[in-house]
Design an enzyme around this catalytic site. Structure first.
Site, PDB file in Angstrom:
ATOM      1  N   ASN A 106      -1.779   2.265   5.506  1.00 31.58           N
ATOM      2  CA  ASN A 106      -0.774   1.194   5.261  1.00 31.58           C
ATOM      3  C   ASN A 106      -0.423   0.274   6.436  1.00 31.58           C
ATOM      4  O   ASN A 106       0.021   0.871   7.501  1.00 31.58           O
ATOM      5  CB  ASN A 106       0.407   1.844   4.537  1.00 31.58           C
ATOM      6  CG  ASN A 106       1.496   0.833   4.119  1.00 31.58           C
ATOM      7  OD1 ASN A 106       1.068  -0.334   4.228  1.00 31.58           O
ATOM      8  ND2 ASN A 106       2.679   1.308   4.077  1.00 31.58           N
ATOM      9  N   GLY A 107      -0.680  -0.841   6.489  1.00 34.99           N
ATOM     10  CA  GLY A 107      -0.280  -1.723   7.755  1.00 34.99           C
ATOM     11  C   GLY A 107      -1.344  -2.791   8.042  1.00 34.99           C
ATOM     12  O   GLY A 107      -2.328  -2.919   7.210  1.00 34.99           O
TER      13      GLY A 107
ATOM     14  N   HIS B 214      17.973 -37.385  -6.898  1.00 29.76           N
ATOM     15  CA  HIS B 214      17.350 -37.692  -5.948  1.00 29.76           C
ATOM     16  C   HIS B 214      15.975 -37.639  -5.615  1.00 29.76           C
ATOM     17  O   HIS B 214      15.200 -37.495  -4.631  1.00 29.76           O
ATOM     18  CB  HIS B 214      18.043 -37.193  -4.398  1.00 29.76           C
ATOM     19  CG  HIS B 214      19.378 -37.420  -4.429  1.00 29.76           C
ATOM     20  ND1 HIS B 214      20.087 -38.559  -3.901  1.00 29.76           N
ATOM     21  CD2 HIS B 214      20.766 -36.732  -4.708  1.00 29.76           C
ATOM     22  CE1 HIS B 214      21.275 -38.762  -3.888  1.00 29.76           C
ATOM     23  NE2 HIS B 214      21.827 -37.498  -4.508  1.00 29.76           N
TER      24      HIS B 214
ATOM     25  N   LYS C 179      12.995 -14.951 -10.687  1.00 29.01           N
ATOM     26  CA  LYS C 179      12.616 -14.104 -11.407  1.00 29.01           C
ATOM     27  C   LYS C 179      11.623 -14.478 -12.549  1.00 29.01           C
ATOM     28  O   LYS C 179      10.711 -13.856 -12.878  1.00 29.01           O
ATOM     29  CB  LYS C 179      13.827 -13.588 -12.346  1.00 29.01           C
ATOM     30  CG  LYS C 179      14.639 -12.743 -11.765  1.00 29.01           C
ATOM     31  CD  LYS C 179      14.589 -11.181 -11.258  1.00 29.01           C
ATOM     32  CE  LYS C 179      13.831 -10.816 -10.135  1.00 29.01           C
ATOM     33  NZ  LYS C 179      14.468 -10.855  -8.864  1.00 29.01           N
TER      34      LYS C 179
ATOM     35  N   CYS D 153       0.833  -1.055   0.002  1.00 30.14           N
ATOM     36  CA  CYS D 153      -0.073   0.096  -0.061  1.00 30.14           C
ATOM     37  C   CYS D 153       0.880   1.129   0.104  1.00 30.14           C
ATOM     38  O   CYS D 153       1.769   1.476   0.730  1.00 30.14           O
ATOM     39  CB  CYS D 153      -0.925   0.029   1.321  1.00 30.14           C
ATOM     40  SG  CYS D 153      -2.083  -1.298   1.285  1.00 30.14           S
TER      41      CYS D 153
ATOM     42  N   LYS E 208       5.974  -4.102  -3.952  1.00 30.33           N
ATOM     43  CA  LYS E 208       7.398  -4.053  -3.878  1.00 30.33           C
ATOM     44  C   LYS E 208       7.736  -3.922  -2.630  1.00 30.33           C
ATOM     45  O   LYS E 208       9.068  -4.598  -2.093  1.00 30.33           O
ATOM     46  CB  LYS E 208       7.869  -2.599  -4.469  1.00 30.33           C
ATOM     47  CG  LYS E 208       9.325  -2.193  -4.463  1.00 30.33           C
ATOM     48  CD  LYS E 208      10.201  -3.171  -5.453  1.00 30.33           C
ATOM     49  CE  LYS E 208      11.336  -2.831  -5.579  1.00 30.33           C
ATOM     50  NZ  LYS E 208      12.183  -3.870  -6.226  1.00 30.33           N
TER      51      LYS E 208
ATOM     52  N   ARG F 264       3.957  -0.163  -4.760  1.00 30.00           N
ATOM     53  CA  ARG F 264       3.683  -0.610  -3.290  1.00 30.00           C
ATOM     54  C   ARG F 264       2.290  -1.589  -3.575  1.00 30.00           C
ATOM     55  O   ARG F 264       1.966  -2.148  -2.240  1.00 30.00           O
ATOM     56  CB  ARG F 264       3.491   0.228  -2.621  1.00 30.00           C
ATOM     57  CG  ARG F 264       5.118   1.081  -2.538  1.00 30.00           C
ATOM     58  CD  ARG F 264       4.565   2.419  -1.253  1.00 30.00           C
ATOM     59  NE  ARG F 264       4.753   1.756  -0.140  1.00 30.00           N
ATOM     60  CZ  ARG F 264       5.513   1.551   0.750  1.00 30.00           C
ATOM     61  NH1 ARG F 264       6.946   1.686   0.314  1.00 30.00           N
ATOM     62  NH2 ARG F 264       5.149   0.983   2.187  1.00 30.00           N
TER      63      ARG F 264
ATOM     64  N   GLU G 115       8.207 -14.791 -11.033  1.00 31.13           N
ATOM     65  CA  GLU G 115       7.416 -13.683 -10.248  1.00 31.13           C
ATOM     66  C   GLU G 115       6.927 -12.889 -11.688  1.00 31.13           C
ATOM     67  O   GLU G 115       5.790 -12.328 -11.311  1.00 31.13           O
ATOM     68  CB  GLU G 115       8.221 -12.771  -9.314  1.00 31.13           C
ATOM     69  CG  GLU G 115       9.153 -12.211  -9.822  1.00 31.13           C
ATOM     70  CD  GLU G 115      10.134 -11.436  -8.713  1.00 31.13           C
ATOM     71  OE1 GLU G 115       9.555 -11.144  -7.551  1.00 31.13           O
ATOM     72  OE2 GLU G 115      11.414 -11.400  -8.884  1.00 31.13           O
TER      73      GLU G 115
ATOM     74  N   TRP H 226      -2.637  -2.976  -1.701  1.00 30.48           N
ATOM     75  CA  TRP H 226      -2.391  -4.030  -1.893  1.00 30.48           C
ATOM     76  C   TRP H 226      -3.148  -5.164  -0.814  1.00 30.48           C
ATOM     77  O   TRP H 226      -2.840  -4.937   0.511  1.00 30.48           O
ATOM     78  CB  TRP H 226      -0.855  -4.552  -1.718  1.00 30.48           C
ATOM     79  CG  TRP H 226      -0.349  -5.993  -2.089  1.00 30.48           C
ATOM     80  CD1 TRP H 226       0.008  -6.269  -3.072  1.00 30.48           C
ATOM     81  CD2 TRP H 226      -0.335  -6.933  -0.900  1.00 30.48           C
ATOM     82  NE1 TRP H 226       0.465  -7.866  -2.993  1.00 30.48           N
ATOM     83  CE2 TRP H 226       0.173  -7.974  -1.569  1.00 30.48           C
ATOM     84  CE3 TRP H 226      -0.385  -7.180   0.512  1.00 30.48           C
ATOM     85  CZ2 TRP H 226       0.509  -9.317  -1.152  1.00 30.48           C
ATOM     86  CZ3 TRP H 226      -0.358  -8.298   0.853  1.00 30.48           C
ATOM     87  CH2 TRP H 226       0.145  -9.274   0.222  1.00 30.48           C
TER      88      TRP H 226
ATOM     89  N   GLU I 162      17.736 -17.491  -7.944  1.00 34.27           N
ATOM     90  CA  GLU I 162      17.359 -16.063  -8.194  1.00 34.27           C
ATOM     91  C   GLU I 162      16.752 -16.016  -9.576  1.00 34.27           C
ATOM     92  O   GLU I 162      15.757 -15.518  -9.876  1.00 34.27           O
ATOM     93  CB  GLU I 162      18.540 -15.170  -8.058  1.00 34.27           C
ATOM     94  CG  GLU I 162      18.267 -13.568  -8.365  1.00 34.27           C
ATOM     95  CD  GLU I 162      17.224 -13.080  -7.709  1.00 34.27           C
ATOM     96  OE1 GLU I 162      16.674 -13.415  -6.792  1.00 34.27           O
ATOM     97  OE2 GLU I 162      16.782 -12.026  -8.099  1.00 34.27           O
TER      98      GLU I 162
HETATM   99  C1  F6R Z   1      11.814 -10.233  -5.983  1.00 38.56           C
HETATM  100  C2  F6R Z   1      11.813  -9.428  -4.702  1.00 38.56           C
HETATM  101  C3  F6R Z   1      11.464  -9.682  -3.443  1.00 38.56           C
HETATM  102  C4  F6R Z   1      12.415  -8.983  -2.581  1.00 38.56           C
HETATM  103  C5  F6R Z   1      11.780  -9.435  -1.009  1.00 38.56           C
HETATM  104  C6  F6R Z   1      12.675  -8.506   0.040  1.00 38.56           C
HETATM  105  O1  F6R Z   1      12.263  -9.725  -6.928  1.00 38.56           O
HETATM  106  O2  F6R Z   1      11.950  -8.304  -5.111  1.00 38.56           O
HETATM  107  O3  F6R Z   1      11.741 -11.197  -3.303  1.00 38.56           O
HETATM  108  O4  F6R Z   1      13.521  -9.015  -2.631  1.00 38.56           O
HETATM  109  O5  F6R Z   1      10.542  -9.208  -0.867  1.00 38.56           O
HETATM  110  O6  F6R Z   1      12.316  -7.165  -0.331  1.00 38.56           O
HETATM  111  P1  F6R Z   1      13.586  -6.066   0.555  1.00 38.56           P
HETATM  112  O7  F6R Z   1      14.781  -6.456  -0.070  1.00 38.56           O
HETATM  113  O8  F6R Z   1      12.739  -4.784   0.250  1.00 38.56           O
HETATM  114  O9  F6R Z   1      13.476  -6.534   1.981  1.00 38.56           O
END
Ligand code: F6R
Length: 603
Positions: A100-101, A504, A485, A2, A598, A27, A488, A74, A481
């Protein structure tokens, strides 16, 4: 999670609020809304969907005011819908609130308010806030008392903005465990969840601490948790507006992938040089302290946790101190063994991730030294930790992290070199790594320039449903990683496995045509991973190899050869591009993937 924006001043707030919401859309983006004061009444526009829906429904000639609050959501409590969209109001339309929260005791409060005759329109936790304001206002006829009493009732996390026709020129602001900044512009005062939303109007920001409040009208007055007035100093943030511009790229993610060499260079600038040992400004650890360390934890979530894994690899190799990397949401609830001889490192791009912050608080309680690695100046995590080291990736707007990851990896490797140098260990290797760290931005440019080949590959993969990513050591961490990517942003299922683990169990899933990415950047173990790739190939898999070794295979992506400690910074780039191009080929919104946000400020 949010985003909220507020403005009070002498200009029309509506275009400013819409623009601010657009900047904060990363957000949350399932519904959005604005409340303004006009003719001593609250006017609200809100709807399900993205901010452009909200924009389309606003009648800009009529919906005009000089004070307003706005929200992009969100969903946590209640589906994305118009009713659940913020702002929320009480039934007498005295108070409009954006939040937000999470209000953890909202069910209990809601029950009590219903008993007092209040009726609710939404399924949200937030709606109890305007209702409580009204409940207390009816008792004392005093908005400030109502504000105090309301905040006293709330358990959980919140960044809250409230407007009311009862104080037509005032925004009430409160913060606890959710970010909030205030900035004074030339034409008024701005409030936002995050700096970029109001960067256009000021570079001097007040950062609210937990449980602080602000009353904002012609000026801003800050209060501590006991509602005593306090003085706060603004901090100058040296970000340029063009840092949050797409600069001609189709998407933020593509722009941010291209910005990676610069992000790494900026992060290491002043820390790593050829003629000296690695040094951090305002921060040092002495040899005696490092020698008595028995354990290091690196705690983070998602991509940041993957960067932490590369940190484990580097610290263990260079310093020979055992390191565990933990997902913050697990760490905080499993009673980890921490004491004064434990060093805990917390990595968070946003610095606002609820689980990471909670894990940090736990480590502090148990007397461990804590270090935060964050990309956001003055973010919550930096204020909780004993020390902070910043990545200087610049604002990362795309939900999928790219340049922040690269910067986190570069920084944690530099930190490992720093510790080894203080401990007088592996000095020659440390020097070589320093040299290579400085050369990396050039190597990264080469990989980025060659991106046409990733596009061709993406076209072949886009209709797949299941993929594998395999590697050993750091290559496995990059596989994790790369797989994240892809999931997501392209919504294709994939799994990352240590190359030796496939047989395994998971190899049972490999069939004719299954795509398997193999990552090989360490000559000491390349033969081993190659054998594992042969095993899947002989079961019909299509292999794509990313390597810095001289290996002949049908499909090879070559990258420059650097020490295996540093190879993740290069080997991840083709995987970022491939995920990006697949998502584009599928017509998806790469910057705002479904269900994600984010900054994950709820647990
Ligand atoms: C994936 C991504 C998330 C963040 C995770 C932690 O692309 O961006 O997995 O890495 O939510 O976020 P931060 O780094 O802001 O604590």
């Amino acid at each position: 999670m949010c985003g909220i924006v507020g403005y009070v001043g002498n200009s029309n707030c509506v275009p400013k609020l819409v623009k601010g919401l657009k900047t904060l859309e990363y957000r949350g983006y399932d519904s959005a809304g604005i409340a303004i004061l006009k003719n001593e009444e609250i006017w609200v526009a809100k709807d399900k969907g993205r901010i452009h829906n909200l924009e389309d429904m606003i009648d800009y000639k009529d919906f005009v005011g000089t004070i307003g609050i706005a929200h992009t959501r969100w969903a946590t409590h209640g589906i994305p819908s118009k009713n659940n969209a913020h702002p929320h109001m009480d039934q007498n339309k005295h108070f409009a609130v954006v939040h937000n929260g999470i209000i953890e005791n909202y069910l209990e409060l809601k029950e009590q308010l219903i008993m007092h005759g209040f009726s609710f329109q939404s399924e949200t936790d937030t709606e109890v806030i305007p209702m409580l304001m009204e409940y207390y206002y009816q008792k004392d006829n005093d908005v400030f008392e109502a504000f105090k009493n309301t905040l006293n009732e709330l358990k959980g996390s919140y960044a809250i903005l409230i407007i009311t026709p009862l104080l037509p020129n005032t925004i009430l602001v409160a913060k606890k465990n959710s970010p909030l900044v205030v900035g004074k512009g030339n034409d008024g005062i701005y409030i936002a969840s995050d700096i970029p939303a109001i960067l256009e109007y000021t570079k001097d920001f007040f950062f609210l601490e937990d449980e602080e409040k602000a009353i904002i009208n012609n000026d801003v007055t800050f209060y501590n948790e006991h509602f005593q007035e306090i003085t706060k100093n603004a901090k100058y943030i040296d970000w340029e507006m063009d840092a949050i511009d797409k600069k001609g790229f189709e998407d933020y993610m593509l722009k941010e992938i291209h910005e990676q060499p610069e992000a790494l260079g900026n992060t290491l600038n002043g820390i790593v040089g050829l003629d000296k040992a690695v040094r951090f400004v305002n921060f040092s650890l002495d040899k005696e302290y490092l020698e008595q360390l028995n354990h290091i934890y690196i705690v983070a979530c998602g991509t940041a946790m993957h960067a932490g894994l590369v940190g484990k690899y580097s610290i263990e190799m260079l310093c020979r101190i055992p390191v565990d990397v933990e997902v913050a949401s697990e760490f905080r609830y499993r009673n980890p063994i921490i004491n004064a001889n434990t060093l805990c490192i917390f990595i968070s791009q946003s610095g606002e991730t609820a689980d990471t912050i909670a894990a940090l608080k736990l480590a502090r309680k148990r007397h461990a030294k804590t270090i935060a690695i964050s990309n956001v100046f003055e973010s919550s995590i930096t204020r909780e930790a004993d020390h902070t080291i910043y990545t200087h990736a610049g604002p990362e707007i795309a939900v999928a992290s790219t340049k922040a990851y690269i910067s986190q990896v570069g920084l944690i490797v530099a930190f490992a070199v720093y510790m080894a140098e203080v401990l007088d260990k592996e000095l020659e290797l440390c020097h070589d790594i320093q040299k290579e760290l400085l050369a990396l931005p050039n190597y990264m440019e080469q990989i980025i320039e060659n991106n046409e080949q990733y596009y061709e590959l993406a076209k072949k993969i886009k209709n797949e449903h299941d993929l594998f990513y395999i590697g050993r050591g750091n290559d496995y961490y990059v596989a994790m990683e790369g797989s994240l990517k892809l999931k997501e942003i392209s919504y294709i299922h994939s799994e990352a496995y240590p190359a030796g683990e496939l047989k395994h169990g998971p190899i049972a899933l490999v069939e004719n045509g299954t795509f398997v990415f193999g990552i090989i950047t360490d000559s000491n173990i390349s033969e081993k991973t190659l054998s594992n790739l042969e095993e899947v190939k002989s079961r019909g898999a299509n292999i794509i190899l990313i390597t810095n070794q001289n290996i002949k295979k049908e499909h090879v992506i070559n990258i420059p050869n650097v020490h295996p400690i540093l190879s993740p910074i290069l080997s991840i780039i083709p995987l970022q591009f491939i995920a990006y191009f697949i998502a584009k080929e599928k017509g998806l919104d790469v910057d705002k993937p479904r269900n994600l946000a984010k900054s994950v400020t709820v647990e």
